[in-house]
Design an enzyme around this catalytic site. Structure first.
Site, PDB file in Angstrom:
ATOM      1  N   ASP A  61     -26.271   5.831  27.442  1.00 39.80           N
ATOM      2  CA  ASP A  61     -25.152   6.009  28.232  1.00 39.80           C
ATOM      3  C   ASP A  61     -25.005   4.711  29.256  1.00 39.80           C
ATOM      4  O   ASP A  61     -23.950   4.488  29.679  1.00 39.80           O
ATOM      5  CB  ASP A  61     -25.209   7.297  29.156  1.00 39.80           C
ATOM      6  CG  ASP A  61     -25.034   8.485  28.350  1.00 39.80           C
ATOM      7  OD1 ASP A  61     -24.457   8.256  27.106  1.00 39.80           O
ATOM      8  OD2 ASP A  61     -25.439   9.549  28.837  1.00 39.80           O
ATOM      9  N   VAL A  70     -46.544   2.617  24.632  1.00 37.76           N
ATOM     10  CA  VAL A  70     -47.404   3.400  25.661  1.00 37.76           C
ATOM     11  C   VAL A  70     -48.649   3.638  25.161  1.00 37.76           C
ATOM     12  O   VAL A  70     -49.664   3.562  25.502  1.00 37.76           O
ATOM     13  CB  VAL A  70     -46.561   4.590  26.116  1.00 37.76           C
ATOM     14  CG1 VAL A  70     -47.595   5.297  27.280  1.00 37.76           C
ATOM     15  CG2 VAL A  70     -45.417   4.181  26.931  1.00 37.76           C
ATOM     16  N   MET A  83     -19.273   8.268  22.928  1.00 40.52           N
ATOM     17  CA  MET A  83     -20.182   9.123  24.115  1.00 40.52           C
ATOM     18  C   MET A  83     -20.360   8.419  25.299  1.00 40.52           C
ATOM     19  O   MET A  83     -19.787   7.158  25.688  1.00 40.52           O
ATOM     20  CB  MET A  83     -21.478   9.251  23.495  1.00 40.52           C
ATOM     21  CG  MET A  83     -21.342  10.440  22.587  1.00 40.52           C
ATOM     22  SD  MET A  83     -23.166  10.761  22.131  1.00 40.52           S
ATOM     23  CE  MET A  83     -22.886  12.508  21.353  1.00 40.52           C
ATOM     24  N   GLU A 113      -7.067  -2.473  21.252  1.00 37.92           N
ATOM     25  CA  GLU A 113      -5.766  -2.568  21.721  1.00 37.92           C
ATOM     26  C   GLU A 113      -5.727  -2.237  23.109  1.00 37.92           C
ATOM     27  O   GLU A 113      -5.166  -2.563  24.141  1.00 37.92           O
ATOM     28  CB  GLU A 113      -4.626  -2.095  20.976  1.00 37.92           C
ATOM     29  CG  GLU A 113      -4.007  -2.943  19.881  1.00 37.92           C
ATOM     30  CD  GLU A 113      -5.071  -3.588  18.853  1.00 37.92           C
ATOM     31  OE1 GLU A 113      -5.765  -2.562  18.358  1.00 37.92           O
ATOM     32  OE2 GLU A 113      -5.047  -4.638  18.534  1.00 37.92           O
ATOM     33  N   GLY A 127     -31.153  12.500  33.949  1.00 39.21           N
ATOM     34  CA  GLY A 127     -31.734  13.939  34.376  1.00 39.21           C
ATOM     35  C   GLY A 127     -33.090  13.760  34.357  1.00 39.21           C
ATOM     36  O   GLY A 127     -33.929  14.290  34.981  1.00 39.21           O
ATOM     37  N   ARG A 135     -33.624  19.450  26.205  1.00 41.84           N
ATOM     38  CA  ARG A 135     -32.828  19.796  27.470  1.00 41.84           C
ATOM     39  C   ARG A 135     -33.639  21.113  28.046  1.00 41.84           C
ATOM     40  O   ARG A 135     -33.630  22.157  27.250  1.00 41.84           O
ATOM     41  CB  ARG A 135     -31.477  20.113  27.441  1.00 41.84           C
ATOM     42  CG  ARG A 135     -30.499  19.291  26.616  1.00 41.84           C
ATOM     43  CD  ARG A 135     -29.988  18.027  27.339  1.00 41.84           C
ATOM     44  NE  ARG A 135     -28.976  17.295  26.488  1.00 41.84           N
ATOM     45  CZ  ARG A 135     -28.723  16.049  26.426  1.00 41.84           C
ATOM     46  NH1 ARG A 135     -29.298  15.333  27.552  1.00 41.84           N
ATOM     47  NH2 ARG A 135     -27.923  15.299  25.618  1.00 41.84           N
ATOM     48  N   ARG A 154     -44.837   4.011  20.714  1.00 42.80           N
ATOM     49  CA  ARG A 154     -45.736   3.450  20.268  1.00 42.80           C
ATOM     50  C   ARG A 154     -46.511   2.286  21.074  1.00 42.80           C
ATOM     51  O   ARG A 154     -47.604   2.145  21.393  1.00 42.80           O
ATOM     52  CB  ARG A 154     -45.369   2.705  19.207  1.00 42.80           C
ATOM     53  CG  ARG A 154     -46.053   1.405  18.323  1.00 42.80           C
ATOM     54  CD  ARG A 154     -45.162   1.042  17.104  1.00 42.80           C
ATOM     55  NE  ARG A 154     -45.879  -0.031  16.503  1.00 42.80           N
ATOM     56  CZ  ARG A 154     -45.781  -1.371  16.590  1.00 42.80           C
ATOM     57  NH1 ARG A 154     -45.015  -1.759  17.814  1.00 42.80           N
ATOM     58  NH2 ARG A 154     -46.297  -2.222  15.962  1.00 42.80           N
TER      59      ARG A 154
END
Ligand code: ADP
Ligand code: F6P
Length: 323
Positions: free
Chosen positions: A127, A23, A169, A187, A104, A72, A21
């Site tokens: 990530d 951009v 992940m 823990e 990537g 991908r 939005r």
């Protein structure tokens, strides 16, 4: 500059829509035509371009995922695939490309920019393994999703006096796991950056049991040598010693879905605007990302040749807070 295109690539991340939005609207404000490319680099190769106006990106800032779709695309890793993409960009008379994605995707962006085409990257991956930013789009929301799950697991774990191995992940990066373990009051934590000793982990769980804890949560990064299932298999060989009964929960793609929180909406908005500002002043071949609270542009050459390091000293904090 008259025409730009943008795409989202790799794993989707909450906040990508806010970046799309931004951009589009900041590009339109500069009197440019803006095209969205559907399904990442796959759409760039096949020529799946759509013109985007201000109303086309209305009502998306609060939505997870990406309105453009992602993919991908192994073909883009080949010189032939990138040549096809370049010819589509020329056919649509596009003069610059904005790539919203992770490691990537930015490697692909760099490859394209090396052929002389102007590209600006926007740091976006849950990530948080991308050099050139302290925190990328999607991390904060994914972390909050993990925390909600951990909070819920603690409740049922306490009722049954159980230990849970909770897998999060992050690919090869332990950022999400380490932060979720500290903020979730776990823990123990297992991350790829520091090899886990299953025997030591079993002793830690036993110690937590002997200390009178009603539950134990171990956050496990998917990229660790012993992921949650691997660690559970190891423990099963001698189940009695933990004290706790053991269960495994893999959060998986749940972390990537859902509505972006305020942090990712703001980050997406700021980075989207920064990307068109870069192009407007002739900057390209860079990644825009948040560094020390400010938006910075880092050359893609630097981004793709450096590994972002995790602050493993925080493992000590995680450990002491689990007493
Ligand atoms: P992310 O961007 O989330 O890290 P991936 O690693 O799957 O996701 O990369 C997304 C896409 O970027 C790949 O499917 C491919 O099209 C492109 N890409 C990845 N690595 C390269 C590379 N070395 N050269 C060119 N393109 C690449
Ligand atoms: O890069 C984001 C990520 O969610 C990683 O944490 C995970 O390993 C991977 O993508 C999963 O990929 P896919 O959605 O293709 O299964």
């Amino acid at each position: 500059m008259k025409r730009i295109a943008l795409l989202t690539s790799g794993g989707d991340a909450p906040g990508m829509n806010a970046a799309i939005r931004a951009v589009v609207r900041t590009g339109l404000a500069k009197s440019w035509d803006v095209f969205g490319v559907r399904h990442g680099y796959a759409g760039l190769i096949s020529g799946d371009f759509v013109p985007l106006g201000a109303r086309d990106v209305g009502g998306i800032i609060q939505l997870g995922g990406t309105m453009l779709g992602s993919a991908r695309c192994p073909e883009f890793k080949t010189a032939d695939g990138r040549l096809k993409a370049l010819s589509q960009l020329r056919r649509h008379e596009v003069e610059a490309l904005v790539v919203i994605g992770g490691n990537g995707s930015q490697t692909g962006a760099y490859a394209l920019s090396q052929s002389g085409f102007p590209v600006v990257g926007i740091a976006s991956t849950i990530d948080n393994d991308l050099y050139g930013c302290d925190i990328s789009i999607g991390v904060d929301t994914a972390l909050n999703v993990s925390l909600e799950a951990i909070d819920r697991l603690k409740v049922t774990a306490s009722s049954h006096h159980r230990a849970f191995l909770v897998e999060v992940m992050g690919r090869e990066c332990g950022y999400l796991a380490l932060m979720a373990s500290i903020a979730g009051g776990a823990e123990a934590v297992i991350i790829p950056e520091q090899e886990a000793d299953p025997e030591a982990m079993a002793s830690d769980l036993r110690a937590a049991y002997d200390m009178g804890k009603s539950h134990a949560i171990v956050v496990v990064a998917e990229g660790a040598r012993y992921n949650a299932e691997g660690m559970a298999d190891y423990f099963k060989q001698n189940g009695e010693r933990l004290g706790f009964d053991l269960r495994v929960t893999k959060l998986g793609h749940v972390q990537r879905g859902g509505a972006p929180g305020s942090f990712d909406r703001l980050l997406g908005s700021r980075l989207g605007a920064a990307a068109t500002d870069q192009l407007a002043c002739g900057g390209h071949g860079v990644l825009v990302g948040l560094c020390m609270g400010e938006i910075k542009a880092t050359p893609l050459a630097e981004v793709t040749s450096n590994k972002k390091l995790l602050d493993v000293s925080l493992l000590a904090l995680a450990r002491v807070l689990a007493l």
